[in-house]
Design a protein around this motif. Sequence first.
Motif, PDB file in Angstrom:
ATOM      1  N   VAL A  97      -2.039   9.839  -6.757  1.00 16.34           N
ATOM      2  CA  VAL A  97      -1.351   8.811  -5.983  1.00 16.34           C
ATOM      3  C   VAL A  97      -2.030   7.457  -6.168  1.00 16.34           C
ATOM      4  N   ALA A  98      -3.354   7.444  -6.089  1.00 17.29           N
ATOM      5  CA  ALA A  98      -4.094   6.188  -6.230  1.00 17.29           C
ATOM      6  C   ALA A  98      -3.877   5.585  -7.609  1.00 17.29           C
ATOM      7  N   GLY A 139       0.809  -1.200   0.000  1.00 16.48           N
ATOM      8  CA  GLY A 139       0.000   0.000   0.000  1.00 16.48           C
ATOM      9  C   GLY A 139       0.844   1.252   0.000  1.00 16.48           C
ATOM     10  N   VAL A 140       0.150   2.373  -0.124  1.00 18.61           N
ATOM     11  CA  VAL A 140       0.773   3.694  -0.143  1.00 18.61           C
ATOM     12  C   VAL A 140       0.063   4.559   0.887  1.00 18.61           C
ATOM     13  N   TYR A 141       0.864   5.302   1.658  1.00 23.87           N
ATOM     14  CA  TYR A 141       0.335   6.179   2.703  1.00 23.87           C
ATOM     15  C   TYR A 141       0.256   7.599   2.154  1.00 23.87           C
ATOM     16  N   THR A 142      -0.918   8.198   2.242  1.00 24.80           N
ATOM     17  CA  THR A 142      -1.137   9.571   1.814  1.00 24.80           C
ATOM     18  C   THR A 142      -2.049  10.256   2.824  1.00 24.80           C
ATOM     19  N   GLY A 143      -2.375  11.513   2.587  1.00 29.93           N
ATOM     20  CA  GLY A 143      -3.248  12.206   3.536  1.00 29.93           C
ATOM     21  C   GLY A 143      -3.425  13.667   3.174  1.00 29.93           C
ATOM     22  N   ALA A 144      -4.190  14.361   4.012  1.00 26.31           N
ATOM     23  CA  ALA A 144      -4.494  15.760   3.727  1.00 26.31           C
ATOM     24  C   ALA A 144      -5.119  16.405   4.958  1.00 26.31           C
TER      25      ALA A 144
END
Length: 272
Positions: free
Chosen positions: A102-103, A79-84
């Motif tokens: 990113v997705a 998986g990949v960690y992202t955020g806002a």
Amino acid sequence: MKLGYQTNTWGGVFGHPGGVTSVKDAYYMAGGSTEEAVADIAQAGYQGIELFDGNLMQYAGRIDEFKQLLHKHGQALIGVYTGANFIYEEILNDELYKIEQVAKLAAEAGAEHLVIGGGALRAGGIRESDYVALGKALDRVKAIAERWGLVASYHPHLGSLIEKPEQLTRLMKLTSICLCPDTAHLEAGGSDPVEVIRTYADRIRYVHYKDYANGRFLPLGEGHQRFDEMTAVLREMHYDGWITVELDSHENPLQAAGISNRYLREQLQIGE
């Protein structure tokens, strides 16, 4: 259950400098070498990696090179960690634009999960409307992830809108997104990780293990987290997904990864 490791131990956690002036470029970054991290994670005995959005986006336009790196070391992209921030209406579309990019790249690289952090804390204090805004934004993130065949999970975190038990309870009623429990952040925020996993069993598709003691995040087995009880609950709920170890920093990342891997296999009998 399968075992993975986050690459952020190699170089620590940073923010992309472009995000200071451009919301659409506000990525998380690990400061070390992704190539070194992948090689070390494989050497320590794991089957897959998670990495930050900014480190993945470094491979934009050359994603085959990243996939070859994973293949060389026998690793899956978990998986990949992202955020806002998610609570400021004016910038939300730019934040979601970033998450969409990113997705898209994560799906192209073969990821399964999109891990989401965030929910900003205002300088003037939390407003009740912030929880509603965060819940609605996370539902939009979930829809983005689903468009690209990914499972989106929210990751409670110290220093964000959702760090205390009552805050998590409030949010989970306002969104349908899955939950990625980070066991150390939950405990540090005042929650019981065992009870959180039990309470939200039907919404957990991905798990982060991290040990904790005296205000410090530690390799597994070096703190006082009750991983035996957590693992028992996961087995009761027939969880067969990834358990990813996440450790923000360590003076010897490879050594730390090995310590946690041995604990998982020898003490918890996971991954054998």
